[in-house]
Design an enzyme around this catalytic site. Structure first.
Site, PDB file in Angstrom:
ATOM      1  N   HIS A 164      -3.440  -5.397  -0.109  1.00 58.34           N
ATOM      2  CA  HIS A 164      -2.943  -5.950   1.153  1.00 58.34           C
ATOM      3  C   HIS A 164      -3.001  -7.473   1.106  1.00 58.34           C
ATOM      4  CE1 HIS A 164      -2.742  -2.234   3.673  1.00 58.34           C
ATOM      5  NE2 HIS A 164      -3.598  -1.792   2.774  1.00 58.34           N
ATOM      6  N   CYS A 214       0.846  -1.200   0.000  1.00 60.69           N
ATOM      7  CA  CYS A 214       0.000   0.000   0.000  1.00 60.69           C
ATOM      8  C   CYS A 214       0.884   1.254   0.000  1.00 60.69           C
ATOM      9  CB  CYS A 214      -0.968  -0.039   1.181  1.00 60.69           C
ATOM     10  SG  CYS A 214      -2.376   1.074   1.001  1.00 60.69           S
ATOM     11  N   GLU A 265      -1.676  -9.606   2.914  1.00 62.39           N
ATOM     12  CA  GLU A 265      -1.658 -10.252   4.229  1.00 62.39           C
ATOM     13  C   GLU A 265      -3.037 -10.702   4.694  1.00 62.39           C
ATOM     14  OE1 GLU A 265      -1.741  -5.728   5.213  1.00 62.39           O
ATOM     15  OE2 GLU A 265      -0.999  -7.048   3.644  1.00 62.39           O
TER      16      GLU A 265
END
Length: 592
Positions: free
Chosen positions: A525, A398, A527
């Site tokens: 993102h 990001c 994750e």
């Protein structure tokens, strides 16, 4: 539908979220379909506008919901895909009731906490509990509900009342209450004290809820006489009292509950013994053993602005962990406060500045995560420049990706004032700009949120290979700013390639640096979709590059059928390749 309610007593931070996730995983291992609901009693509509220092990270769902980090635990443990409605807040409930009142739905009646708020809570729970989250048709078998906060908090009273009514409404055999409490050990006498839990259960019962199971947090397993005492005073059978004592990592918690037959007690309370099968947690157990046995370290420098509270980067940490376990490496995270790398710190606190740079230079890989605001931005840029120039494996997420572009424009293109308009609105070289569709007046829920599709522009780029040679990938986003499309051609001509873009081709999603071992920046993102045993492809790439096994991982990821892959994690692994880009581990190595 069966319901398991997890509440907490005595103090906050006992691990209700991990307990609820572990219960869900065990029930899932018994062959049941499970969904989850997290109740947060705060007045915010969602977690989107909260400070990471106060509340930890904001977890983003596929549908764009900005929710409590506990929903991240649920998704990781249960491998499910939740929605924003799985996070219930006081703000959402009051807003829905007030909207109904304004429309005239209550027909002139006085709108009150009881029955209108409490009814709305129950209706919400029933509606969301019946929505499948595992990709299959039909409603789940069990809904695990976690009530945030601590019993006795003023703000949770409407939820307590609603849940008391709800337990009576669904009836015995359909509702099981697990109360997580604290049994402290006073260092002066070395004795496990039951009084805090007694008082907590007494308060819970006075509010109309009776616990069926006690999950007691303590430094060590409960002694038999302590269990007997708790059973007598709390009116809970001894076999329904389990200890959640300190363990090396949270992957042990489901095994801890399994060993104490907590799932059996829950199944018995819910009349599900006939439907459930023997809990199969073989894969989870093997993975936990590998995690415990890891010795060979891989050091990742986390260069962020919220390093004072590690929960601010919880999903990033978990994604790094999933990847490191898959590569059979022991993860060591070096926390580097971005502002400590800056020149001003060198003058004000030279020792702090030197220590930060020593950590960065000693790392095998560098990760620059997302963030908001200008504090620490220059430090992140310096860390990115160091990774680029010194050929250190790098992943920017990001804001980390945006700053990689800014650093490249400054250092390679010579635009000394290159910046993001977030930090310098009047810059003459705006590499990162505010997205046209963004709101300039409202903060909550106005970013580009949720799952969006990224199309690979270069078929043989590093990222595409890690995603299994996929043509596109769906990942979750949370941002207001984007790379300026007007500067793309100039940046690419200088060697920084935008290998992933959105469907329009004007929004940059993935950037890679040519002639570098591993330099990847992503606007999304990754994750948030990483799972134990299914690490995120890009995190796996970072750990593999930092560990010296990237070629083996790329070789494994590039095959689209059942394959055997050698040389990963100093051994041999057999696995499958799936087009969604997640790399799966069966505890013996990697498969994709």
């Amino acid at each position: 539908m069966k319901y398991v309610l997890v509440t907490g007593g005595v103090v906050s931070g006992l691990g209700k979220g991990v307990t609820a996730s572990s219960i869900g995983l065990l029930l899932q291992a018994c062959g049941l379909r499970v969904t989850s609901i997290k109740i947060d009693p705060y007045l915010n509509t969602d977690a989107g506008t909260m400070s990471p220092f106060e509340h930890g990270e904001v977890f983003v769902l596929d549908d764009g919901g900005e929710v409590d980090l506990d929903l991240g635990n649920y998704e990781r443990f249960l491998d499910s895909t939740l929605t924003r409605d799985n996070n219930l807040t006081t703000g959402k409930i009051y807003q829905s009731v007030i909207d109904k009142e304004r429309k005239g739905d209550y027909l002139g009646r006085t709108v009150q906490v009881v029955p209108h708020i409490t009814d709305a809570i129950q209706e919400w729970i029933e509606r969301v509990a019946n929505v499948p989250v595992d990709g299959k048709e039909g409603p789940p078998d069990v809904c695990v509900i976690e009530l945030g906060g601590t019993i006795g908090d003023i703000e949770s009273m409407p939820f307590i009342e609603a849940l008391g009514q709800f337990s009576y409404k669904v009836g015995p055999g359909n509702f099981c209450l697990v109360h997580v409490s604290l049994v402290p050990v006073l260092s002066v006498v070395g004795e496990q004290k039951t009084k805090p839990t007694q008082h907590s259960v007494r308060e819970l019962r006075s509010l109309g809820l009776t616990p069926n199971i006690l999950a007691c947090r303590s430094t060590k397993a409960l002694e038999d006489n302590v269990k007997t005492k708790l059973s007598q005073f709390c009116h809970v059978p001894e076999e329904n009292i389990v200890t959640l004592y300190d363990v090396p990592n949270i992957w042990h918690v489901p095994l801890l509950l399994r060993d104490q037959k907590a799932h059996g007690a829950i199944l018995k309370e819910l009349n599900l013994l006939g439907k459930a099968v023997e809990a199969d947690v073989t894969e989870w157990t093997e993975r936990t053993k590998i995690y415990d046995s890891l010795q060979d370290p891989v050091r990742i420098a986390m260069v962020g602005k919220y390093t004072g509270l590690t929960d601010s980067y919880l999903s990033v940490l978990k994604a790094l962990l999933h990847a490191s376990v898959a590569c059979h490496k022991k993860l060591v995270v070096e926390w580097v406060a971005a502002s400590d790398l800056e020149e001003i710190t060198a003058h004000e606190a030279p020792d702090v500045h030197k220590a930060a740079w020593d950590l960065l230079k000693g790392a095998d890989g560098i990760l620059v995560p997302g963030g908001f605001g200008d504090r620490g931005v220059q430090g992140k840029i310096l860390a990115t420049k160091y990774a680029r120039e010194k050929q250190i494996p790098f992943l920017g997420i990001c804001l980390g990706m945006q700053l990689a572009v800014v650093e490249f424009a400054r250092s390679i293109l010579g635009y000394k004032d290159a910046n993001s308009t977030e930090f310098e609105p009047e810059t003459s070289s705006p590499c990162v700009i505010f997205m046209p569709e963004g709101s300039t007046t409202h903060m909550g829920g106005t970013m580009r949120l949720g799952s969006r599709r990224t199309h690979f522009q270069v078929p043989d780029c590093m990222s595409a290979k890690l995603y299994g040679n996929a043509k596109f990938v769906d990942e979750r986003h949370r941002h207001r700013y984007e790379v300026n499309p007007d500067m793309i051609s100039e940046i690419e001509n200088a060697g920084l390639s935008f290998v992933g873009k959105d469907g329009t081709g004007r929004r940059m999603e993935i950037v890679e640096l040519q002639n570098h071992p591993y330099f990847v920046g992503v606007q999304f993102h990754p994750e948030f979709k990483s799972r134990p045993g299914k690490p995120s492809a890009l995190f796996l790439g970072l750990i593999a590059a930092a560990s010296g096994c990237l070629d083996a991982v790329l070789q494994a990821s590039g095959k689209m059928n059942k394959v055997s892959i050698n040389g990963v994690a100093n051994g041999t692994a057999t696995g499958k390749v799936y087009q969604n880009g997640n790399v799966y581990s069966n505890g013996n190595g990697l498969h994709h």
